[in-house]
Structure formats: structure tokens, C-alpha cells
Design a protein around this motif. Structure first.
Motif, PDB file in Angstrom:
ATOM      1  N   GLY A  67       5.919  12.145  22.787  1.00 13.23           N
ATOM      2  CA  GLY A  67       5.924  13.550  22.402  1.00 13.23           C
ATOM      3  C   GLY A  67       5.978  13.796  20.909  1.00 13.23           C
ATOM      4  O   GLY A  67       5.896  14.946  20.458  1.00 13.23           O
ATOM      5  N   LYS A  68       6.099  12.753  20.098  1.00 12.96           N
ATOM      6  CA  LYS A  68       6.110  12.917  18.652  1.00 12.96           C
ATOM      7  C   LYS A  68       4.695  13.206  18.171  1.00 12.96           C
ATOM      8  O   LYS A  68       3.712  12.709  18.727  1.00 12.96           O
ATOM      9  N   THR A  69       4.571  13.992  17.105  1.00 14.45           N
ATOM     10  CA  THR A  69       3.249  14.396  16.615  1.00 14.45           C
ATOM     11  C   THR A  69       3.030  13.949  15.167  1.00 14.45           C
ATOM     12  O   THR A  69       3.981  13.710  14.418  1.00 14.45           O
ATOM     13  N   ARG A  70       1.759  13.817  14.839  1.00 22.23           N
ATOM     14  CA  ARG A  70       1.362  13.576  13.451  1.00 22.23           C
ATOM     15  C   ARG A  70       0.096  14.391  13.199  1.00 22.23           C
ATOM     16  O   ARG A  70      -0.846  14.343  13.981  1.00 22.23           O
ATOM     17  N   LYS A  71       0.093  15.165  12.122  1.00 19.39           N
ATOM     18  CA  LYS A  71      -1.076  15.954  11.752  1.00 19.39           C
ATOM     19  C   LYS A  71      -1.945  15.156  10.774  1.00 19.39           C
ATOM     20  O   LYS A  71      -1.458  14.706   9.742  1.00 19.39           O
TER      21      LYS A  71
ATOM     22  N   GLY B 120     -24.250   9.976   9.632  1.00 21.00           N
ATOM     23  CA  GLY B 120     -24.375  10.113   8.183  1.00 21.00           C
ATOM     24  C   GLY B 120     -23.251   9.478   7.398  1.00 21.00           C
ATOM     25  O   GLY B 120     -23.275   9.449   6.167  1.00 21.00           O
ATOM     26  N   GLN B 121     -22.238   8.954   8.107  1.00 16.34           N
ATOM     27  CA  GLN B 121     -21.091   8.349   7.423  1.00 16.34           C
ATOM     28  C   GLN B 121     -21.475   7.056   6.741  1.00 16.34           C
ATOM     29  O   GLN B 121     -22.256   6.263   7.257  1.00 16.34           O
ATOM     30  N   VAL B 122     -20.912   6.835   5.548  1.00 15.45           N
ATOM     31  CA  VAL B 122     -21.146   5.602   4.796  1.00 15.45           C
ATOM     32  C   VAL B 122     -19.859   4.792   4.782  1.00 15.45           C
ATOM     33  O   VAL B 122     -18.841   5.232   4.243  1.00 15.45           O
ATOM     34  N   GLY B 123     -19.898   3.605   5.389  1.00 16.31           N
ATOM     35  CA  GLY B 123     -18.722   2.745   5.415  1.00 16.31           C
ATOM     36  C   GLY B 123     -17.649   3.269   6.364  1.00 16.31           C
ATOM     37  O   GLY B 123     -17.772   4.353   6.946  1.00 16.31           O
ATOM     38  N   PRO B 124     -16.563   2.507   6.525  1.00 14.19           N
ATOM     39  CA  PRO B 124     -15.494   2.924   7.436  1.00 14.19           C
ATOM     40  C   PRO B 124     -14.651   4.051   6.847  1.00 14.19           C
ATOM     41  O   PRO B 124     -14.592   4.239   5.621  1.00 14.19           O
ATOM     42  N   ALA B 125     -13.996   4.808   7.725  1.00 14.03           N
ATOM     43  CA  ALA B 125     -13.082   5.857   7.273  1.00 14.03           C
ATOM     44  C   ALA B 125     -11.888   5.230   6.559  1.00 14.03           C
ATOM     45  O   ALA B 125     -11.432   4.141   6.901  1.00 14.03           O
ATOM     46  N   ILE B 126     -11.390   5.933   5.546  1.00 14.03           N
ATOM     47  CA  ILE B 126     -10.183   5.497   4.831  1.00 14.03           C
ATOM     48  C   ILE B 126      -9.003   6.255   5.438  1.00 14.03           C
ATOM     49  O   ILE B 126      -8.855   7.460   5.235  1.00 14.03           O
ATOM     50  N   ILE B 127      -8.177   5.541   6.208  1.00  6.02           N
ATOM     51  CA  ILE B 127      -7.117   6.160   6.999  1.00  6.02           C
ATOM     52  C   ILE B 127      -5.759   5.845   6.361  1.00  6.02           C
ATOM     53  O   ILE B 127      -5.386   4.674   6.229  1.00  6.02           O
ATOM     54  N   THR B 128      -5.018   6.917   5.974  1.00  4.81           N
ATOM     55  CA  THR B 128      -3.760   6.733   5.248  1.00  4.81           C
ATOM     56  C   THR B 128      -2.646   7.554   5.883  1.00  4.81           C
ATOM     57  O   THR B 128      -2.611   8.789   5.739  1.00  4.81           O
ATOM     58  N   PRO B 129      -1.705   6.910   6.620  1.00  8.38           N
ATOM     59  CA  PRO B 129      -0.541   7.641   7.123  1.00  8.38           C
ATOM     60  C   PRO B 129       0.354   8.073   5.958  1.00  8.38           C
ATOM     61  O   PRO B 129       0.491   7.346   4.962  1.00  8.38           O
ATOM     62  N   ILE B 130       0.954   9.265   6.060  1.00  4.59           N
ATOM     63  CA  ILE B 130       1.854   9.778   5.023  1.00  4.59           C
ATOM     64  C   ILE B 130       3.173  10.167   5.693  1.00  4.59           C
ATOM     65  O   ILE B 130       3.202  11.065   6.544  1.00  4.59           O
ATOM     66  N   GLY B 131       4.242   9.491   5.303  1.00  5.11           N
ATOM     67  CA  GLY B 131       5.536   9.783   5.888  1.00  5.11           C
ATOM     68  C   GLY B 131       5.539   9.527   7.385  1.00  5.11           C
ATOM     69  O   GLY B 131       4.874   8.606   7.882  1.00  5.11           O
TER      70      GLY B 131
END
Length: 298
Positions: A112-116, A43-54
Motif C-alpha cells: 500500500g505504500k506509494t511513490r510518485k 522515438g526514444q533514444v537509449g534506455p530511460a534514466i530512472i532515479t528514485p528520490i527519497g
């Protein structure tokens, strides 16, 4: 000559050795990448908009047709950085209802670094969906098209050349998106109705330059009458229409939406059939290369 060949072989060997050493050095590095590379769901329309923050957060915005999506059990297809891991496991359903249409995944790098990553699932609102009314029916014509000479007019009123084309001006168009296909293009149904006068345009010149009845419907009846299905290429702004279902003949129109919310659908209708034995409106009709339906939201 032998000396030159020997030197070339030595140089090549040194380059290959250096390249090999460089690769070995890269192999020894511990990766810190912890990105969501792509995120897809039905059901997705177009590609995901992916934005890293910090350094440790990110946002993924997904637009989708919500009909048929169970927010309590979303099963996405997620691609992440090489050698990283993701939690929770995307192969297990995620409940997007717990946080207003959002869900958080944690990507852990090899080091071992993480990103939420907060994934937001948002309703797709098509720019063409809705009930529309025809406000004008126009065309482009050019005598000498493709030549270095000629004259013509853009966005001329078609009713000035074909009076019964004016019957199209009160027609209505309903567009409803029902799904998104594998290409990410919305598909749905349309209904092109006759309006208050209960009539559709007629594209007949009677008489033509030879005193005969000439029907130009094959040139100007581009908008299919009645009900059918459509596919809308969002990126290219191309609307493809099929009367009835996709087993029939299709017609493509170029969509333009204005800042005021009106839309225009342009169809190519060029046929090289001009003759020099007549002038006036019929010459313009024969040299039409685009027709436009202009719509306002009802």
C-alpha cells in the motif's frame, strides 16, 4: 560405504528442507517495492534514466526524437515492480503537454505504500546532427603492421602522399536524424557535398613505382559521395553509412567528438598488399590502415 551414502542423503534432505522453508518464509512477506523498472516509447533514444528520490518520489528522464510524437497522447510501455500497481493506466494515452513535457505516475506497492514518478520527455539532440565542413583529411600508416618491427606515422596529412586528396578539404557533410529504430539507435539522412571547388578527392598515383597509373580509390574512397542514409550507434560511437538507401553496401566509421565541438570520423582501410620494390609516399599509401575526416561545425 553404506553409512557414508546414508549421511550424504540426510545432509542433502536437510538442505532442501531448509531451502523450502526459506522460500515459504519469503512467500509470506508483503512487498513494498514501488519502482518503475523500465519506460519505453516510440522515438526514444537509449534506455530511460530512472532515479528514485527519497522514500516516495522519483524521476524518469526520457530522450526522444520529437518528430512524430503527439505529446497530447503518449502511449508508453511501462514495467513496474512485481505485485505493484500503476496509476493512471499506461495503456491509456497520457497528455505530456499539460506540464511542459512531463507526466506523473503513481506506483503503489503490494503493502500500500506509494511513490510518485515524474516522467520528463526531453528532445534528443544528436551529437552528430548538423552541417559540417572538412578541415583535414589524414591517415595512419605502418610498415610492418602486425609484426614486431616497422615504422610509420599516425595522423599524417594524406595530401602529402596523394596531392589530389586535398580536393576533399572543402567538402561538406549534412547529418539529419529522422527516427530512432527498435535498437534505440538514431537513423537519418546524410549529404556529402563537394564544397566550393565542386570536386571530390582523387586517389591516383601517376606514375606509380612501376611507371603506371595506380588508382587507390577502393582503399581511400570510404566516405560515400552524395546523398544516403545512416544509423548511429550512440553507445559504440559507430556511424554506418549507405549511399542511397540500405539496400546497398554499408561502411562503418568510428566517431570522436572533441570538447570544442569538432568531430572526427575514422574508417578502417587496411589491405595487406605491400611489396618491397618501392619506397616513399606509395609505401605509406599501401600501408595505410586508418583514414580520418576531421570536421568543424558550419
Amino acid at each position: 560405504m553404506k553409512t557414508k551414502i546414508f549421511k550424504s542423503v540426510v545432509v542433502l534432505t536437510m538442505i532442501l528442507f531448509a531451502f523450502s522453508c526459506e522460500n515459504d518464509a519469503m512467500d509470506g512477506l508483503v512487498r513494498e517495492d514501488r519502482q518503475i523498472v523500465s519506460f519505453k516509447l516510440n522515438g526514444q533514444v537509449g534506455p530511460a534514466i530512472i532515479t528514485p528520490i527519497g522514500d516516495d518520489e522519483g524521476v524518469v528522464d526520457i530522450f526522444a526524437v520529437m518528430a512524430g510524437i503527439d505529446l497530447n497522447a503518449v502511449l508508453p510501455l511501462v514495467e513496474i515492480s512485481e505485485k505493484a500497481t500503476i496509476s493512471p493506466n499506461p495503456n491509456e494515452s497520457a497528455n505530456f503537454n499539460t506540464n511542459g513535457g512531463s507526466f506523473v505516475y503513481t506506483i503503489t506497492s503490494e503493502s500500500g505504500k506509494t511513490r510518485k514518478w515524474k516522467v520528463n520527455l526531453k528532445p534528443f539532440v544528436s551529437e552528430i546532427d548538423g552541417d559540417w565542413g572538412v578541415t583535414s583529411f589524414k591517415f595512419d600508416w605502418f610498415i610492418g603492421k602486425g609484426e614486431s618491427w616497422g615504422w610509420g606515422e599516425n595522423n599524417a596529412d594524406l595530401t602529402a602522399a596523394l596531392s589530389d586528396a586535398g580536393l576533399e578539404k572543402d567538402n561538406t557533410l549534412e547529418l539529419v536524424t529522422t527516427l530512432v529504430n527498435e535498437s534505440g539507435n538514431p537513423e537519418g539522412t546524410f549529404d556529402f557535398g563537394s564544397g566550393a571547388d565542386m570536386e571530390f578527392a582523387r586517389f591516383i598515383v601517376n606514375p606509380d613505382h612501376a611507371g603506371q597509373v595506380k588508382d587507390y580509390s577502393s582503399r581511400f574512397r570510404k566516405m560515400p559521395i552524395g546523398k544516403g542514409v545512416f544509423e548511429y550507434n550512440v553507445a559504440g560511437k559507430v556511424l554506418t553509412l549507405w549511399r542511397g538507401n540500405k539496400s546497398g553496401i554499408s561502411i562503418e566509421g568510428k566517431v570522436t567528438k572533441s570538447d570544442t565541438g569538432t568531430i572526427s570520423i575514422a574508417f578502417d582501410n587496411w589491405v595487406n598488399e605491400f611489396t618491397w620494390d618501392h619506397w616513399g609516399a606509395e609505401s605509406q599509401i599501401q600501408n595505410s590502415y586508418t583514414i580520418y575526416y576531421n570536421f568543424v561545425s558550419l
